[in-house]
Scaffold this motif. Sequence first.
Motif, PDB file in Angstrom:
ATOM      1  N   ILE A 154       0.861  -1.187   0.000  1.00 30.05           N
ATOM      2  CA  ILE A 154       0.000   0.000   0.000  1.00 30.05           C
ATOM      3  C   ILE A 154       0.893   1.232   0.000  1.00 30.05           C
ATOM      4  N   LYS A 156       0.996   5.141   0.711  1.00 28.04           N
ATOM      5  CA  LYS A 156       0.196   6.140   1.442  1.00 28.04           C
ATOM      6  C   LYS A 156       0.963   7.453   1.485  1.00 28.04           C
ATOM      7  N   GLN A 167      -4.311   7.069  -0.254  1.00 30.46           N
ATOM      8  CA  GLN A 167      -3.587   5.803  -0.342  1.00 30.46           C
ATOM      9  C   GLN A 167      -4.092   4.939  -1.495  1.00 30.46           C
ATOM     10  N   GLU A 200       4.027   0.573   2.248  1.00 26.92           N
ATOM     11  CA  GLU A 200       3.932  -0.417   3.326  1.00 26.92           C
ATOM     12  C   GLU A 200       3.604  -1.777   2.740  1.00 26.92           C
ATOM     13  N   PHE A 205      -3.728  -9.500   7.841  1.00 25.69           N
ATOM     14  CA  PHE A 205      -4.206  -9.624   9.222  1.00 25.69           C
ATOM     15  C   PHE A 205      -5.470 -10.479   9.319  1.00 25.69           C
ATOM     16  N   HIS A 231     -13.613  -2.236   9.017  1.00 31.84           N
ATOM     17  CA  HIS A 231     -13.623  -1.074   8.123  1.00 31.84           C
ATOM     18  C   HIS A 231     -14.366  -1.414   6.841  1.00 31.84           C
ATOM     19  N   ASN A 285      -0.717  -0.449  13.286  1.00 32.75           N
ATOM     20  CA  ASN A 285      -0.999   0.286  12.046  1.00 32.75           C
ATOM     21  C   ASN A 285      -0.665   1.754  12.254  1.00 32.75           C
ATOM     22  N   GLU A 286      -1.310   2.384  13.217  1.00 29.52           N
ATOM     23  CA  GLU A 286      -1.024   3.794  13.483  1.00 29.52           C
ATOM     24  C   GLU A 286      -1.583   4.187  14.828  1.00 29.52           C
TER      25      GLU A 286
HETATM   26  P1  AMP Z   1      -5.109   3.800   7.620  1.00 28.91           P
HETATM   27  O1  AMP Z   1      -5.663   5.023   6.957  1.00 28.91           O
HETATM   28  O2  AMP Z   1      -3.650   3.666   7.501  1.00 28.91           O
HETATM   29  O3  AMP Z   1      -5.608   3.622   9.018  1.00 28.91           O
HETATM   30  O4  AMP Z   1      -5.752   2.560   6.815  1.00 28.91           O
HETATM   31  C1  AMP Z   1      -7.151   2.324   6.779  1.00 28.91           C
HETATM   32  C2  AMP Z   1      -7.418   0.830   6.710  1.00 28.91           C
HETATM   33  O5  AMP Z   1      -6.774   0.264   5.546  1.00 28.91           O
HETATM   34  C3  AMP Z   1      -6.843   0.040   7.876  1.00 28.91           C
HETATM   35  O6  AMP Z   1      -7.677   0.074   8.991  1.00 28.91           O
HETATM   36  C4  AMP Z   1      -6.747  -1.345   7.242  1.00 28.91           C
HETATM   37  O7  AMP Z   1      -8.008  -1.965   7.169  1.00 28.91           O
HETATM   38  C5  AMP Z   1      -6.269  -1.034   5.853  1.00 28.91           C
HETATM   39  N1  AMP Z   1      -4.779  -1.000   5.820  1.00 28.91           N
HETATM   40  C6  AMP Z   1      -3.994   0.072   5.991  1.00 28.91           C
HETATM   41  N2  AMP Z   1      -2.688  -0.260   5.938  1.00 28.91           N
HETATM   42  C7  AMP Z   1      -2.635  -1.593   5.721  1.00 28.91           C
HETATM   43  C8  AMP Z   1      -1.576  -2.542   5.568  1.00 28.91           C
HETATM   44  N3  AMP Z   1      -0.281  -2.189   5.595  1.00 28.91           N
HETATM   45  N4  AMP Z   1      -1.917  -3.837   5.371  1.00 28.91           N
HETATM   46  C9  AMP Z   1      -3.218  -4.227   5.306  1.00 28.91           C
HETATM   47  N5  AMP Z   1      -4.259  -3.383   5.429  1.00 28.91           N
HETATM   48  C10 AMP Z   1      -3.979  -2.079   5.639  1.00 28.91           C
END
Ligand code: AMP
Length: 373
Positions: A154, A156, A167, A200, A205, A231, A285-286
Amino acid sequence: MRIATSLASSSVLAPGGVIGILGGGQLGRMLAKAAARLGFKTYIYAPEAVAPAGDVSAARYVAYYTDETSLAHFAERVDVITYEFENVPAETVEILAKLGATVRPGAKALEKAQDRLVEKQFLQEIGAGTAAFHGVDSITDLEAGLNRVGRPAILKTRRLGYDGKGQTRLTDKDTDLPGAYEKAIEFAWAEVGAAPSILEAFVPFEREISIIAARGANGDIAMYDPAENVHREGILKSSTLPAKISSETEKKAREITMALMNALEYVGAAGVEFFVLKGGDLVVNEFAPRVHNSGHWTQDACAVCQFEQHIRAVAGWPLGNPNRHSDVVMENLIGDEANAWLEILREKNAALHLYGKREARTGRKMGHVNRLK
Ligand code: AMP
């Protein structure tokens, strides 16, 4: 006694004090409601004239975040300043620091959370697992990154992404067309607007969880139970308690959250999002240096919710009990899903929260419902 201009690190803001909130969205609205319950007033500072938080606050400032004159006026009239979104410009934080305003949580949390690359490096420093990542400033970097982290991956933007915005995914298969790989890379780079980004590895998961915690000005930490999150199109749809995870996984998640809050000398509530792998290992994740959507369940399943904890922390008050008294599912009402408000009201054990937004645009969070089980 109320502290006249700003809150010194060891002091306690008495009821009647004024809490300034940067940001006018639903998180600000729910913070303002929690503050009012404790006898505080809130002043909202946001550039939008119509804001869910402004409707429930004592005063609103409609001004840009970098407008020095308005910030000075605001800072003079509030006792402590907090924020409801993590993309508060660094310039705003500098202006407020120059004015001698107390901002909680502090600049360190914002600095680490605003840039996904800095955030990942910080997470690794505190011993938390992250997805493999690579900083990307050009197409050449993107190719190098793909060689390093593999596909699927991914891409971002480092800054200003939220709810899956900014992203794009790179799959592990190319079409048979000539130059498909190069085209996929070019497309991904265009998708993020050729902005500084992070690549990334895609984490396979099993489930997603998050922990909301608050840290008081005295260093005490109150941590809520982990929520299991689903989500939809990058936007949180539901948070379920209890999460289906082992006690070891929960223990690890709590330890990481604790380490993060202490490393940032954090004051306020924060949310940490984890991916749970098969076998129970965790990848962070964050984290969000603010109250978090996946903590809305605390409003109806705990005596003291995340919004109250945040207000208590920034006011220098003792934190409340984070124990959960009920199982609960929080469901976000996105876009026209909020039109079902009347049916939700008729449900037994459902607590409806609407944000007072006038227009139900697609993907817009209009409210949520907590269903106690
Ligand atoms: P984020 O904006 O980074 O919180 O990403 C939103 C959602 O995208 C996350 O809650 C995951 O469901 C999915 N996601 C983000 N990054 C990843 C990753 N590296 N691997 C798998 N799913 C991801």
